[in-house]
Design an enzyme around this catalytic site. Sequence first.
Site, PDB file in Angstrom:
ATOM      1  N   ASP A 284       0.870  -1.189   0.000  1.00 38.20           N
ATOM      2  CA  ASP A 284       0.000   0.000   0.000  1.00 38.20           C
ATOM      3  C   ASP A 284       0.906   1.238   0.000  1.00 38.20           C
ATOM      4  O   ASP A 284       2.097   1.132   0.307  1.00 38.20           O
ATOM      5  CB  ASP A 284      -0.882   0.014   1.261  1.00 38.20           C
ATOM      6  CG  ASP A 284      -2.194   0.783   1.074  1.00 38.20           C
ATOM      7  OD1 ASP A 284      -3.259   0.133   1.031  1.00 38.20           O
ATOM      8  OD2 ASP A 284      -2.147   2.024   0.950  1.00 38.20           O
TER       9      ASP A 284
ATOM     10  N   ASP B  42       3.509   2.150  -4.351  1.00 37.27           N
ATOM     11  CA  ASP B  42       2.606   3.104  -5.006  1.00 37.27           C
ATOM     12  C   ASP B  42       2.301   2.514  -6.376  1.00 37.27           C
ATOM     13  O   ASP B  42       3.164   2.476  -7.260  1.00 37.27           O
ATOM     14  CB  ASP B  42       3.300   4.469  -5.141  1.00 37.27           C
ATOM     15  CG  ASP B  42       2.435   5.466  -5.906  1.00 37.27           C
ATOM     16  OD1 ASP B  42       1.377   5.081  -6.454  1.00 37.27           O
ATOM     17  OD2 ASP B  42       2.832   6.643  -5.966  1.00 37.27           O
ATOM     18  N   VAL B  43       1.074   2.047  -6.560  1.00 38.83           N
ATOM     19  CA  VAL B  43       0.746   1.308  -7.791  1.00 38.83           C
ATOM     20  C   VAL B  43       0.850   2.151  -9.052  1.00 38.83           C
ATOM     21  O   VAL B  43       0.893   1.621 -10.155  1.00 38.83           O
ATOM     22  CB  VAL B  43      -0.668   0.657  -7.726  1.00 38.83           C
ATOM     23  CG1 VAL B  43      -0.731  -0.407  -6.655  1.00 38.83           C
ATOM     24  CG2 VAL B  43      -1.767   1.707  -7.559  1.00 38.83           C
TER      25      VAL B  43
ATOM     26  N   TYR C 211     -14.831   7.513 -12.181  1.00 36.29           N
ATOM     27  CA  TYR C 211     -14.765   6.206 -11.516  1.00 36.29           C
ATOM     28  C   TYR C 211     -15.351   5.114 -12.420  1.00 36.29           C
ATOM     29  O   TYR C 211     -14.726   4.073 -12.656  1.00 36.29           O
ATOM     30  CB  TYR C 211     -15.522   6.271 -10.193  1.00 36.29           C
ATOM     31  CG  TYR C 211     -15.467   4.993  -9.406  1.00 36.29           C
ATOM     32  CD1 TYR C 211     -14.334   4.661  -8.674  1.00 36.29           C
ATOM     33  CD2 TYR C 211     -16.543   4.099  -9.399  1.00 36.29           C
ATOM     34  CE1 TYR C 211     -14.268   3.472  -7.957  1.00 36.29           C
ATOM     35  CE2 TYR C 211     -16.481   2.919  -8.691  1.00 36.29           C
ATOM     36  CZ  TYR C 211     -15.346   2.607  -7.973  1.00 36.29           C
ATOM     37  OH  TYR C 211     -15.281   1.427  -7.268  1.00 36.29           O
TER      38      TYR C 211
ATOM     39  N   LYS D 262     -13.319   2.026 -14.138  1.00 28.75           N
ATOM     40  CA  LYS D 262     -13.629   0.630 -13.815  1.00 28.75           C
ATOM     41  C   LYS D 262     -14.082  -0.130 -15.062  1.00 28.75           C
ATOM     42  O   LYS D 262     -13.864  -1.342 -15.179  1.00 28.75           O
ATOM     43  CB  LYS D 262     -14.679   0.568 -12.710  1.00 28.75           C
ATOM     44  CG  LYS D 262     -14.164   1.060 -11.357  1.00 28.75           C
ATOM     45  CD  LYS D 262     -12.993   0.223 -10.854  1.00 28.75           C
ATOM     46  CE  LYS D 262     -12.550   0.591  -9.458  1.00 28.75           C
ATOM     47  NZ  LYS D 262     -11.442  -0.245  -8.977  1.00 28.75           N
TER      48      LYS D 262
ATOM     49  N   THR E 176     -16.589   0.001   3.612  1.00 29.70           N
ATOM     50  CA  THR E 176     -15.147   0.114   3.908  1.00 29.70           C
ATOM     51  C   THR E 176     -14.813   1.538   4.334  1.00 29.70           C
ATOM     52  O   THR E 176     -15.599   2.470   4.108  1.00 29.70           O
ATOM     53  CB  THR E 176     -14.287  -0.200   2.660  1.00 29.70           C
ATOM     54  OG1 THR E 176     -14.519   0.811   1.676  1.00 29.70           O
ATOM     55  CG2 THR E 176     -14.590  -1.566   2.083  1.00 29.70           C
TER      56      THR E 176
HETATM   57  P1  NAI Z   1     -10.196   1.760   0.727  1.00 31.48           P
HETATM   58  O1  NAI Z   1      -9.992   3.221   0.490  1.00 31.48           O
HETATM   59  O2  NAI Z   1     -10.685   1.302   2.045  1.00 31.48           O
HETATM   60  O3  NAI Z   1      -8.837   0.986   0.379  1.00 31.48           O
HETATM   61  C1  NAI Z   1      -8.087   1.323  -0.758  1.00 31.48           C
HETATM   62  C2  NAI Z   1      -6.617   1.210  -0.426  1.00 31.48           C
HETATM   63  O4  NAI Z   1      -5.877   1.545  -1.608  1.00 31.48           O
HETATM   64  C3  NAI Z   1      -6.165   2.179   0.680  1.00 31.48           C
HETATM   65  O5  NAI Z   1      -5.477   1.469   1.695  1.00 31.48           O
HETATM   66  C4  NAI Z   1      -5.254   3.158  -0.053  1.00 31.48           C
HETATM   67  O6  NAI Z   1      -4.177   3.635   0.743  1.00 31.48           O
HETATM   68  C5  NAI Z   1      -4.758   2.303  -1.217  1.00 31.48           C
HETATM   69  N1  NAI Z   1      -4.249   3.117  -2.316  1.00 31.48           N
HETATM   70  C6  NAI Z   1      -4.789   4.232  -2.840  1.00 31.48           C
HETATM   71  N2  NAI Z   1      -3.966   4.724  -3.798  1.00 31.48           N
HETATM   72  C7  NAI Z   1      -2.911   3.880  -3.862  1.00 31.48           C
HETATM   73  C8  NAI Z   1      -1.725   3.845  -4.646  1.00 31.48           C
HETATM   74  N3  NAI Z   1      -1.447   4.819  -5.544  1.00 31.48           N
HETATM   75  N4  NAI Z   1      -0.861   2.833  -4.467  1.00 31.48           N
HETATM   76  C9  NAI Z   1      -1.118   1.864  -3.548  1.00 31.48           C
HETATM   77  N5  NAI Z   1      -2.196   1.850  -2.760  1.00 31.48           N
HETATM   78  C10 NAI Z   1      -3.085   2.856  -2.929  1.00 31.48           C
HETATM   79  O7  NAI Z   1     -11.167   1.303  -0.460  1.00 31.48           O
HETATM   80  P2  NAI Z   1     -11.972  -0.051  -0.695  1.00 31.48           P
HETATM   81  O8  NAI Z   1     -13.392   0.270  -0.566  1.00 31.48           O
HETATM   82  O9  NAI Z   1     -11.395  -1.150   0.089  1.00 31.48           O
HETATM   83  O10 NAI Z   1     -11.684  -0.295  -2.253  1.00 31.48           O
HETATM   84  C11 NAI Z   1     -10.781  -1.284  -2.697  1.00 31.48           C
HETATM   85  C12 NAI Z   1     -11.010  -1.495  -4.194  1.00 31.48           C
HETATM   86  O11 NAI Z   1     -12.343  -1.958  -4.382  1.00 31.48           O
HETATM   87  C13 NAI Z   1     -10.859  -0.237  -5.033  1.00 31.48           C
HETATM   88  O12 NAI Z   1     -10.281  -0.582  -6.268  1.00 31.48           O
HETATM   89  C14 NAI Z   1     -12.288   0.213  -5.211  1.00 31.48           C
HETATM   90  O13 NAI Z   1     -12.459   0.997  -6.353  1.00 31.48           O
HETATM   91  C15 NAI Z   1     -12.973  -1.131  -5.338  1.00 31.48           C
HETATM   92  N6  NAI Z   1     -14.408  -1.092  -5.069  1.00 31.48           N
HETATM   93  C16 NAI Z   1     -14.871  -0.709  -3.838  1.00 31.48           C
HETATM   94  C17 NAI Z   1     -16.229  -0.658  -3.608  1.00 31.48           C
HETATM   95  C18 NAI Z   1     -16.816  -0.244  -2.301  1.00 31.48           C
HETATM   96  O14 NAI Z   1     -18.040  -0.058  -2.234  1.00 31.48           O
HETATM   97  N7  NAI Z   1     -16.033  -0.084  -1.230  1.00 31.48           N
HETATM   98  C19 NAI Z   1     -17.183  -1.016  -4.675  1.00 31.48           C
HETATM   99  C20 NAI Z   1     -16.574  -1.428  -5.914  1.00 31.48           C
HETATM  100  C21 NAI Z   1     -15.231  -1.457  -6.092  1.00 31.48           C
END
Ligand code: NAI
Length: 255
Positions: free
Chosen positions: A43, A66-67, A158, A162, A195
């Site tokens: 992360d 950093d992705v 977004y 996606k 989340t």
């Molecule tokens: P979250 O915000 O809780 O976790 C995302 C993580 O990605 C964080 O720990 C953040 O630090 C990390 N991150 C952000 N930019 C980064 C980078 N440049 N390099 C490395 N890490 C980075 O979000 P969540 O909800 O867990 O989302 C995870 C995935 O699921 C995302 O791709 C999101 O788009 C997708 N998603 C989430 C949904 C939801 O309702 N929570 C629904 C559909 C998809």
Amino acid sequence: MSVGLGAAPLASKTILITGAASGIGGAAARYFVECGATVIMSDIAVEKGEKAAAAIGKNACFIPLDVTSEASWQQAMQKAAEVAEPIDGLFNCAGLVDVLDDIDDLALAEWHRVFKVNVDGSYLGCKYAVRAMREKGGAIVNVASIYASVGGTGSLAYAASKGGILMLTQSVAQYCLARGYAIRCNDVLPGYIETEGLDATWDVMGGKQRIAEMHPLRRLGRPEEVASLVAFLLSDEASYITGAHYPIDGGYLAQ
Ligand code: NAI
């Protein structure tokens, strides 16, 4: 032949997870370890990620990543190789989720910010995972969204980002098949999952209850429910599945 998930469907597998410091990625790390895996959590949130890995224990470690940065991927893959060479799977979970915009108010810089993490990040993950796994084989799971399938108002960048994930997945899957690499690539399309990433967004969107009721199951999804599907797709139980898209959305896309 036995049918169904074994007790440890990820036994002896090492899985790299991006965005593992919180949310779905963090839940996946915990779940995969319960499924027998060793997890390499990564992360940009370094302190939080290190704490999350320490809380899981000996089958988890953390590396900064950093992705959006190719140099960061190269360093991370070197560190991952110290844990397992090669890794057995990648869960490309890092992404921006708290993005609200529309065509009338979306600035180009914001569009690029969202695409950089959600699309560039997933593409780089696929690129380096394929390089690492092409001799031995493995599996990749990308994260799309219900918005990849139906779009929607209020989330233009977004939804478009996606949508890109779906064809990234199919193209990587087809390429691996064509080259004879035993690497499967699939994606999941979550509905709204509760989340930390959405903490600041619920109220702007009319509250959790309203969002929950948009799903026929009339509740938000849990990160562990997504983790369970991803664990299956990363496991050998899913050996006949590649280039496919799996909604996990409380019936949202079935309406
Ligand atoms: P979250 O915000 O809780 O976790 C995302 C993580 O990605 C964080 O720990 C953040 O630090 C990390 N991150 C952000 N930019 C980064 C980078 N440049 N390099 C490395 N890490 C980075 O979000 P969540 O909800 O867990 O989302 C995870 C995935 O699921 C995302 O791709 C999101 O788009 C997708 N998603 C989430 C949904 C939801 O309702 N929570 C629904 C559909 C998809």
